[in-house]
Scaffold this active site. Sequence first.
Site, short mmCIF file in Angstrom:
data_model
loop_
_atom_site.label_atom_id
_atom_site.label_comp_id
_atom_site.label_asym_id
_atom_site.label_seq_id
_atom_site.Cartn_x
_atom_site.Cartn_y
_atom_site.Cartn_z
N SER A 1 8.74 -20.42 -10.35
CA SER A 1 9.24 -20.26 -8.97
C SER A 1 9.05 -21.52 -8.14
O SER A 1 9.71 -21.69 -7.11
CB SER A 1 8.52 -19.10 -8.27
OG SER A 1 8.78 -17.88 -8.93
N CYS B 1 -6.65 0.87 -4.60
CA CYS B 1 -5.98 1.61 -3.53
C CYS B 1 -6.46 3.06 -3.41
O CYS B 1 -6.67 3.56 -2.30
CB CYS B 1 -4.47 1.56 -3.69
SG CYS B 1 -3.88 1.88 -5.36
N HIS C 1 -0.67 7.66 -1.79
CA HIS C 1 -1.51 8.38 -2.74
C HIS C 1 -2.14 9.59 -2.04
O HIS C 1 -2.80 9.44 -1.00
CB HIS C 1 -2.65 7.49 -3.26
CG HIS C 1 -2.20 6.35 -4.11
ND1 HIS C 1 -0.91 6.19 -4.57
CD2 HIS C 1 -2.91 5.28 -4.60
CE1 HIS C 1 -0.84 5.08 -5.31
NE2 HIS C 1 -2.04 4.53 -5.34
#
EC number: 1.2.1.11
Length: 379
Positions: free
Chosen positions: A60, A171, A270
Amino acid sequence: MQLHPPSPSLLSTLPLFIMSHREVKVAVAGATGTVGQRFIVLLSAHPYFRISSLNASARSAGKAYKDAVKWKQPVPIPKVVLDMTVKQCRPEDFGDAEIVFSGLDSDAAGDIEEALRKAEYAVFSNAGNFRRDPLVPLVVPLVNPSHFAIVPHQKASLDLKKGFIITNANCSTTGLSIPLHALEKAFGPLETIMVTTMQAISGAGYPGVPSLDILDNVVPYIGKEEEKMEWELTKILGGLSDDQSAFEMHSKYPMKVSAACNRVPVLDGHLECASVRFARRPPPSPQQVKDALRAFYSEVQKLGCPSAPEQAIFVHEEPDRPQPRLDRYFQNGSGVSVGRVRECPVLDIKFVCLVNNVSIGAATSSIINAEYAVAKNIV
């Protein structure tokens, strides 16, 4: 939804803190990935963090960001980064940034973050490579920013002046740790925690779970997720030694955690069903638990960190909330939602918790951690 805001005297101090703050240059490592993209969305509108460098893989590098990225966010690429040239993830490519936000995949994150720390950058990482490191805080900003106190020991141990690494948690761990911490503050140590998660597909990154595996299906396995939750909670909810050189891992009162993690066909958010047992007897009532969750107010909120939620924990009274589709972007996903607080016939109390896994469960946590470090002159 009715929030329970901080006092007017506190609110009156927040704009002064934000408006008077110095500009801080920041870089995003892994800028073309999904976590890196989320960092860019949040940082592009930040009151004092300014993106000065976008860094990614060699394939990139040299391209304008708009040409290097496969954009997957629900908003357009921010104008401020459209034509920025992507650089590699070598320390010399990060320029005059003071802070590096790492959205790197774990396969690459370890060596790159270590090199950046050695080059005297403050690294705030979403990757899991250093979460178990005995020198590195694992910080959920609404829970344990006090663990930043080990940073001077980290620097001294590695002979560094400014460089350090702070990680945020997995998370699913993040979402559960916030109400658990609020309950421990109000009612003392937790003895047993059982949790079953229903985790969104965005938690697997891009391209993530194949459609033929997740559509019309629930996958009752997420690699290493259960082990992460069971271990990370003990570090996050634990303390520091008296000399602030080691983590106590909730050792003053051992805590047993059992997690069962499932992938479900939801895009973001979640949902976690938890049951807890308190060490102190008798345990609190469901109403006492709801009152304590609503009253919880964290240090990052008191400091006026601009990415922190107005209310850390929103408690629903409706019998069918929270729900991912309805509640995941409340407060821009920076707090958690809790509902169905009730007695548990096996343990003491059970409840449902919702965390936005791409916001407070990922990039937002790292950004609040950095805001806290700046406010405390750690950066």
